[in-house]
Motif scaffolding. Structure first.
Motif, PDB file in Angstrom:
ATOM      1  N   ASP A  10      61.272  21.850  15.093  1.00  0.00           N
ATOM      2  CA  ASP A  10      62.429  21.817  15.996  1.00  0.00           C
ATOM      3  C   ASP A  10      62.422  20.530  16.816  1.00  0.00           C
ATOM      4  N   GLY A  11      61.249  20.138  17.310  1.00  0.00           N
ATOM      5  CA  GLY A  11      61.122  18.888  18.056  1.00  0.00           C
ATOM      6  C   GLY A  11      61.403  17.682  17.187  1.00  0.00           C
ATOM      7  N   ILE A  20      63.380  17.517  14.572  1.00  0.00           N
ATOM      8  CA  ILE A  20      64.825  17.436  14.314  1.00  0.00           C
ATOM      9  C   ILE A  20      65.531  16.715  15.457  1.00  0.00           C
ATOM     10  N   SER A  21      65.166  17.061  16.682  1.00  0.00           N
ATOM     11  CA  SER A  21      65.752  16.406  17.851  1.00  0.00           C
ATOM     12  C   SER A  21      65.430  14.915  17.865  1.00  0.00           C
ATOM     13  N   VAL A  22      64.184  14.566  17.559  1.00  0.00           N
ATOM     14  CA  VAL A  22      63.758  13.164  17.529  1.00  0.00           C
ATOM     15  C   VAL A  22      64.511  12.410  16.436  1.00  0.00           C
ATOM     16  N   GLU A  23      64.634  13.009  15.264  1.00  0.00           N
ATOM     17  CA  GLU A  23      65.314  12.343  14.152  1.00  0.00           C
ATOM     18  C   GLU A  23      66.774  12.053  14.477  1.00  0.00           C
ATOM     19  N   ASP A  24      67.433  12.971  15.160  1.00  0.00           N
ATOM     20  CA  ASP A  24      68.827  12.728  15.572  1.00  0.00           C
ATOM     21  C   ASP A  24      68.913  11.479  16.446  1.00  0.00           C
ATOM     22  N   ARG A  25      67.987  11.351  17.385  1.00  0.00           N
ATOM     23  CA  ARG A  25      67.980  10.178  18.267  1.00  0.00           C
ATOM     24  C   ARG A  25      67.636   8.900  17.514  1.00  0.00           C
ATOM     25  N   THR A  77      59.620  15.469  25.266  1.00  0.00           N
ATOM     26  CA  THR A  77      59.495  14.692  24.042  1.00  0.00           C
ATOM     27  C   THR A  77      59.510  13.235  24.436  1.00  0.00           C
TER      28      THR A  77
END
Length: 136
Positions: free
Chosen positions: A35-36, A38-43, A107
């Motif tokens: 889940d973390g 996925i958030s990093v990859e979006d950024r 994060t």
């Protein structure tokens, strides 16, 4: 330690070892880490573009929601260090720590100088495109 995130068995075993009996505010399984990621990859897609530009980017994930400052006890949380390799994320370290009131999970993305320069160029080019479209 350098474990590909696709090796769920090793990561889950390490999380169990590090967390001990704590289950409430920790990363309990690879799913929580994903889940973390996925958030990093979006950024990262926004600032660096394609995955081929991510090599060497490091990420620190700390579990746990907001802990009110009035809370006087400490609680155990999990820290996971990740690094993007040639084609995938690798877990480089998993540890635990205690946090107290006023602390929370987070994060952190750590980019090298080359990544930062690339991100600035991408942002600058996107701003120039938007400006040129507004002029015409």
């Amino acid at each position: 330690m350098k474990i590909n995130v696709s090796n769920t068995e090793k990561i889950n075993t390490e999380l169990d070892r590090v967390n001990g009996r704590a289950t409430e505010h920790t990363f309990a399984s690879i799913g929580d880490i994903e889940d973390g990621i996925i958030s990093v990859e979006d950024r990262l897609f926004q600032v660096l573009g394609e995955r081929c530009n991510w090599r060497g980017v490091k990420v620190l994930l700390r579990s746990g929601g907001h802990c009110p400052s009035s809370y006087s006890y400490s609680r155990k949380v999990t820290l996971v260090n990740l690094e993007y390799g040639a084609h995938a994320w690798y877990v480089t370290d998993i540890t635990s720590t205690e946090i107290s009131g006023g602390s929370h999970g987070y994060t952190r993305i750590v980019m090298g100088q080359g990544h930062k320069e690339s991100a600035w160029r991408k942002i600058k080019n996107e701003n120039m495109k938007g400006h040129a479209e507004n002029v015409w």
